[in-house]
Design an enzyme around this catalytic site. Structure first.
Site, PDB file in Angstrom:
ATOM      1  N   ASP A   9       0.783  -1.244   0.000  1.00 25.67           N
ATOM      2  CA  ASP A   9       0.000   0.000   0.000  1.00 25.67           C
ATOM      3  C   ASP A   9       0.817   1.299   0.000  1.00 25.67           C
ATOM      4  OD1 ASP A   9      -1.956  -1.909   0.200  1.00 25.67           O
ATOM      5  OD2 ASP A   9      -2.787  -1.203   2.087  1.00 25.67           O
ATOM      6  N   LYS A 103      -7.088  -4.607  -3.315  1.00 32.19           N
ATOM      7  CA  LYS A 103      -7.868  -5.094  -2.175  1.00 32.19           C
ATOM      8  C   LYS A 103      -8.833  -4.023  -1.702  1.00 32.19           C
ATOM      9  CE  LYS A 103      -4.200  -3.986   1.170  1.00 32.19           C
ATOM     10  NZ  LYS A 103      -4.901  -3.023   1.995  1.00 32.19           N
ATOM     11  N   CYS A 145      -1.861  -2.334   7.669  1.00 27.51           N
ATOM     12  CA  CYS A 145      -1.807  -3.262   6.538  1.00 27.51           C
ATOM     13  C   CYS A 145      -0.518  -4.073   6.483  1.00 27.51           C
ATOM     14  CB  CYS A 145      -2.064  -2.515   5.239  1.00 27.51           C
ATOM     15  SG  CYS A 145      -3.734  -1.791   5.228  1.00 27.51           S
TER      16      CYS A 145
END
Length: 194
Positions: A9, A103, A145
């Protein structure tokens, strides 16, 4: 037996100036690219995830649309598919990425294992096909994450190493707690040897 790098990310909305910017995020982006360039033979595959949320709903309650976000379960709108905020930070050399994972499409998702590759495979499928047994994890944010992805990789039977100088978190205390949890669960927390 193969080794993978998970880049988690590293997107505009998670770096400075973004909707949920993490201090040090831009520096981590640049350092990740430099790490991969300096070690071209270290990884058999580089896999990068991105939040890729739907913009027309609350993403399964992930977006705070009717109240202030609590920054635990609900968040400001971020990383909406097709927006600049969802794109990789400019310091990430996307030419070094072999597999892209999206995602959070309509639902909350923290771990790379909750996403799918551009060709529709699950992350475990891709890892099994490539015979990946070892995974280095880098990216944003350490306490969310990165943590979730590393713990899921351990649960999927992989050897996991988080490169602590190539991650940045929301808060120092929760980031250290996440790294400690990963180590307690059998992962390794190390500094990359650049």
């Amino acid at each position: 037996m193969a080794r993978a790098l998970f880049i988690i990310d590293v997107q505009n909305d998670f770096t400075e100036g973004g909707a949920l910017g993490v201090d040090g995020g831009a520096a981590v982006a640049a350092a990740i690219t430099e790490h991969v360039r300096r070690h071209p033979d270290l990884y058999d595959v580089v896999i990068a995830s991105r939040d890729w949320h739907d913009g027309d709903n609350d993403n399964g309650g992930h977006f705070a649309t009717d109240a202030d976000p609590d920054f635990v379960l609900t968040w400001p709108v971020h990383c909406v598919a097709g927006t600049d905020g969802a794109e990789y930070h400019e310091s990430i050399d996307t030419g070094l990425i072999d597999i892209h994972v999206r995602k959070g499409q309509g639902v909350p998702a923290y771990s790379i294992f909750e996403g799918t590759t551009d060709d529709g495979r699950s992350v475990p499928q891709a890892l099994d096909e490539l015979e990946v047994t070892e995974i280095d994890v880098v990216g944003l944010a350490t306490d969310y994450c990165v943590r979730a992805s590393a713990l899921d990789a351990l649960q999927h039977g992989r050897s996991v190493r988080v490169l602590r100088n190539l991650v940045a978190g929301v808060a120092a205390e929760s980031s250290e707690a996440a790294l400690s949890e990963i180590a307690t669960e059998g992962g390794h927390v190390e500094v990359s040897t650049d």
